[in-house]
Design a protein around this motif. Structure first.
Motif, PDB file in Angstrom:
ATOM      1  N   MET A  63      19.251  -4.466 -15.335  1.00  0.00           N
ATOM      2  CA  MET A  63      18.730  -3.105 -15.263  1.00  0.00           C
ATOM      3  C   MET A  63      17.270  -3.048 -15.706  1.00  0.00           C
ATOM      4  N   THR A  64      16.888  -3.924 -16.623  1.00  0.00           N
ATOM      5  CA  THR A  64      15.481  -4.020 -17.002  1.00  0.00           C
ATOM      6  C   THR A  64      14.655  -4.509 -15.827  1.00  0.00           C
ATOM      7  N   ALA A  65      15.140  -5.531 -15.131  1.00  0.00           N
ATOM      8  CA  ALA A  65      14.426  -6.084 -13.973  1.00  0.00           C
ATOM      9  C   ALA A  65      14.287  -5.057 -12.857  1.00  0.00           C
ATOM     10  N   VAL A  66      15.346  -4.315 -12.585  1.00  0.00           N
ATOM     11  CA  VAL A  66      15.307  -3.287 -11.533  1.00  0.00           C
ATOM     12  C   VAL A  66      14.264  -2.224 -11.872  1.00  0.00           C
ATOM     13  N   THR A  67      14.233  -1.794 -13.135  1.00  0.00           N
ATOM     14  CA  THR A  67      13.283  -0.767 -13.564  1.00  0.00           C
ATOM     15  C   THR A  67      11.841  -1.253 -13.434  1.00  0.00           C
ATOM     16  N   LEU A  68      11.595  -2.493 -13.835  1.00  0.00           N
ATOM     17  CA  LEU A  68      10.242  -3.036 -13.768  1.00  0.00           C
ATOM     18  C   LEU A  68       9.792  -3.247 -12.327  1.00  0.00           C
ATOM     19  N   ALA A  69      10.688  -3.745 -11.485  1.00  0.00           N
ATOM     20  CA  ALA A  69      10.336  -3.942 -10.080  1.00  0.00           C
ATOM     21  C   ALA A  69       9.961  -2.615  -9.425  1.00  0.00           C
ATOM     22  N   ASP A  70      10.726  -1.585  -9.724  1.00  0.00           N
ATOM     23  CA  ASP A  70      10.436  -0.268  -9.162  1.00  0.00           C
ATOM     24  C   ASP A  70       9.112   0.270  -9.686  1.00  0.00           C
ATOM     25  N   ALA A  71       8.847   0.104 -10.981  1.00  0.00           N
ATOM     26  CA  ALA A  71       7.602   0.604 -11.572  1.00  0.00           C
ATOM     27  C   ALA A  71       6.386  -0.086 -10.966  1.00  0.00           C
ATOM     28  N   LEU A  72       6.487  -1.382 -10.735  1.00  0.00           N
ATOM     29  CA  LEU A  72       5.364  -2.122 -10.161  1.00  0.00           C
ATOM     30  C   LEU A  72       5.100  -1.706  -8.724  1.00  0.00           C
ATOM     31  N   LEU A  73       6.154  -1.512  -7.949  1.00  0.00           N
ATOM     32  CA  LEU A  73       5.973  -1.073  -6.566  1.00  0.00           C
ATOM     33  C   LEU A  73       5.432   0.354  -6.516  1.00  0.00           C
ATOM     34  N   CYS A  74       5.916   1.222  -7.400  1.00  0.00           N
ATOM     35  CA  CYS A  74       5.425   2.603  -7.437  1.00  0.00           C
ATOM     36  C   CYS A  74       3.952   2.657  -7.835  1.00  0.00           C
ATOM     37  N   GLY A  75       3.518   1.724  -8.681  1.00  0.00           N
ATOM     38  CA  GLY A  75       2.147   1.741  -9.165  1.00  0.00           C
ATOM     39  C   GLY A  75       1.116   1.212  -8.195  1.00  0.00           C
ATOM     40  N   MET A  76       1.550   0.653  -7.077  1.00  0.00           N
ATOM     41  CA  MET A  76       0.603   0.047  -6.141  1.00  0.00           C
ATOM     42  C   MET A  76      -0.344   1.070  -5.521  1.00  0.00           C
ATOM     43  N   GLY A  77       0.081   2.328  -5.456  1.00  0.00           N
ATOM     44  CA  GLY A  77      -0.765   3.351  -4.845  1.00  0.00           C
ATOM     45  C   GLY A  77      -1.500   4.218  -5.836  1.00  0.00           C
ATOM     46  N   SER A  78      -1.585   3.787  -7.084  1.00  0.00           N
ATOM     47  CA  SER A  78      -2.211   4.623  -8.110  1.00  0.00           C
ATOM     48  C   SER A  78      -3.737   4.605  -8.043  1.00  0.00           C
ATOM     49  N   ARG A  79      -4.324   3.610  -7.382  1.00  0.00           N
ATOM     50  CA  ARG A  79      -5.776   3.515  -7.268  1.00  0.00           C
ATOM     51  C   ARG A  79      -6.182   3.293  -5.819  1.00  0.00           C
ATOM     52  N   LEU A  80      -7.276   3.895  -5.424  1.00  0.00           N
ATOM     53  CA  LEU A  80      -7.744   3.803  -4.044  1.00  0.00           C
ATOM     54  C   LEU A  80      -8.062   2.368  -3.647  1.00  0.00           C
ATOM     55  N   ASP A  81      -8.658   1.603  -4.568  1.00  0.00           N
ATOM     56  CA  ASP A  81      -9.003   0.230  -4.204  1.00  0.00           C
ATOM     57  C   ASP A  81      -7.759  -0.608  -3.915  1.00  0.00           C
ATOM     58  N   ASN A  82      -6.640  -0.285  -4.581  1.00  0.00           N
ATOM     59  CA  ASN A  82      -5.397  -0.985  -4.259  1.00  0.00           C
ATOM     60  C   ASN A  82      -4.927  -0.653  -2.848  1.00  0.00           C
ATOM     61  N   VAL A  83      -5.031   0.619  -2.474  1.00  0.00           N
ATOM     62  CA  VAL A  83      -4.633   1.041  -1.133  1.00  0.00           C
ATOM     63  C   VAL A  83      -5.507   0.353  -0.087  1.00  0.00           C
ATOM     64  N   LYS A  84      -6.802   0.264  -0.351  1.00  0.00           N
ATOM     65  CA  LYS A  84      -7.715  -0.374   0.598  1.00  0.00           C
ATOM     66  C   LYS A  84      -7.412  -1.860   0.783  1.00  0.00           C
ATOM     67  N   LYS A  85      -6.978  -2.523  -0.303  1.00  0.00           N
ATOM     68  CA  LYS A  85      -6.647  -3.937  -0.200  1.00  0.00           C
ATOM     69  C   LYS A  85      -5.527  -4.180   0.810  1.00  0.00           C
ATOM     70  N   VAL A  86      -4.593  -3.218   0.887  1.00  0.00           N
ATOM     71  CA  VAL A  86      -3.460  -3.377   1.790  1.00  0.00           C
ATOM     72  C   VAL A  86      -3.799  -2.918   3.204  1.00  0.00           C
ATOM     73  N   TRP A  87      -4.538  -1.801   3.315  1.00  0.00           N
ATOM     74  CA  TRP A  87      -4.703  -1.160   4.634  1.00  0.00           C
ATOM     75  C   TRP A  87      -6.090  -1.307   5.237  1.00  0.00           C
ATOM     76  N   HIS A  88      -7.034  -1.900   4.514  1.00  0.00           N
ATOM     77  CA  HIS A  88      -8.383  -2.049   5.072  1.00  0.00           C
ATOM     78  C   HIS A  88      -8.412  -3.124   6.152  1.00  0.00           C
ATOM     79  N   HIS A  89      -9.031  -2.820   7.288  1.00  0.00           N
ATOM     80  CA  HIS A  89      -9.170  -3.780   8.374  1.00  0.00           C
ATOM     81  C   HIS A  89     -10.638  -3.959   8.699  1.00  0.00           C
ATOM     82  N   ASP A  90     -11.067  -5.202   8.856  1.00  0.00           N
ATOM     83  CA  ASP A  90     -12.457  -5.460   9.220  1.00  0.00           C
ATOM     84  C   ASP A  90     -12.710  -5.097  10.677  1.00  0.00           C
TER      85      ASP A  90
END
Length: 366
Positions: free
Chosen positions: A339-366
């Motif tokens: 249950m600790t692992a499930v909570t941490l995995a969810d928190a890390l995935l939820c946090g990926m969109g907390s900053r614009l530069d993180n979003v750009k790393k995933v969706w930016h195309h040259d």
């Protein structure tokens, strides 16, 4: 019935009853491409299955997991991951004598009041067997965390009056109680023997330490990481208390003693000189080890006579028969870890969109 799901992005839904056809879990939101084999999940389930020692129920279940969907050629596909464990050793007759009365310490009365019926064969959804789905999901979450360099170590800290006095991680798997201190394990076994002779049971404490945790996971208000961890751990049957870091001892401390001073490590990264906070500040991980503890009550199914009432309100006395653990703690170690692992995995995935530069790393195309 609501309330069988947990998580936001990495979301798990457990299903099944202890005396039904089987139990299982659906995991949604797991990223595609994660290496995953049934053997990986089975290794987790083997740590919680019954019949491992004289201190666990003698229910003879192999608890063999089957992956029904979500994996192709040894990797997750990104689609819902469904897993099942079929029940093979139910003895519903063991519970026939308690069909018309409420077991002390169990969920029988509350379940009956809420739903107007109850599955008296082992408790149905309230049975500890429900945790099979949690552990299977925890194996997946742990595999995901491992890809990020995060590992978890859970163990029995105490059983009854016996608390560990030394720590050897290699020793945890060497005794049936999952204690990192061999001398304490022997003392705890003697304590449990005395409980069993008196037809009684014992409670205990499980500790879980998360190594390599990434700072920045969790949110500062209702979705605090420690709040979600507490919710996850408190949702495990028989847990009556959760501590993070110093926990309740912080209440008798002072600010000068309890505050963790910041400094820089040899690589110039921010770190702390102590870890009274248990790796979480303001609801957000700070990069230190996360340390949590879960207090488990004694197994309520005991062979001593107990006073209760029937479903119609008549006073009576019962003796609970069947196969029950004199202590739930050893088999619950992997449940707390999961249950600790499930909570941490969810928190890390939820946090990926907390900053614009993180979003750009995933969706930016040259």
């Amino acid at each position: 019935m609501s309330g069988s799901s947990f998580g936001t992005i990495f979301r798990i839904t457990t299903w099944g009853e202890s005396h039904g056809r089987g139990v299982g879990v659906v995991v949604d939101g797991c990223p595609a491409g994660l290496p995953l084999q049934e053997e990986t999940i089975q290794a987790f389930l083997d740590r919680r299955k019954p019949g491992q020692s004289r201190y666990t129920t003698k229910r003879a279940e192999a608890d063999r997991v089957e992956i029904l969907s979500g994996v192709f050629e040894g990797r997750t596909t990104g689609t819902p991951l469904s897993m099942v464990v079929f029940n093979t050793d139910q003895r519903s007759r063991d519970y026939s004598e308690i069909a018309r009365c409420y077991r002390p310490g169990h969920a029988d009365y509350g379940f009956d009041v809420k739903y107007g019926f109850r599955d008296y064969r082992g408790g149905g959804r309230s049975s500890g067997r429900e945790t099979i789905g949690r552990v299977a999901a925890g194996a997946v979450a742990s595999q995901l965390l491992k890809e990020l360099g995060i590992t978890l170590c859970a163990y029995t800290r105490s059983i009854g009056p016996v608390t560990i006095r030394s720590f050897s991680q290699d020793e945890i798997a060497n005794n049936s109680l999952y204690m990192p201190d061999p001398e304490a394990a022997r003392e705890a076994e003697q304590w449990l023997e005395s409980c069993m002779q008196q037809k009684n049971s014992s409670g205990g404490l499980i500790e879980c330490v998360v190594h390599g945790m990434i700072p920045g996971a969790g949110d500062p208000v209702f979705d605090k990481l420690d709040a979600n961890l507490a919710r996850a751990i408190m949702s495990i049957g028989a847990v009556k208390g959760v501590e993070i870091g110093d926990g309740f001892s912080a209440a008798s401390s002072t600010g000068a003693d309890n505050n963790d001073a910041f400094t820089l490590d040899e690589q110039g990264r921010i770190t702390k000189l102590s870890n009274h906070a248990g790796g979480i500040l303001g609801g957000i991980s700070d990069g230190s080890d996360i340390i949590l503890r879960a207090a488990f009550k004694p197994t309520p199914s005991i062979a001593s006579p107990q006073k209760t009432v029937t479903c119609s309100g008549d006073p009576t006395e019962i003796v609970i028969h069947g196969r029950h653990d004199p202590v739930v703690v050893p088999r619950a170690v992997v449940v707390v870890e999961s249950m600790t692992a499930v909570t941490l995995a969810d928190a890390l995935l939820c946090g990926m969109g907390s900053r614009l530069d993180n979003v750009k790393k995933v969706w930016h195309h040259d």
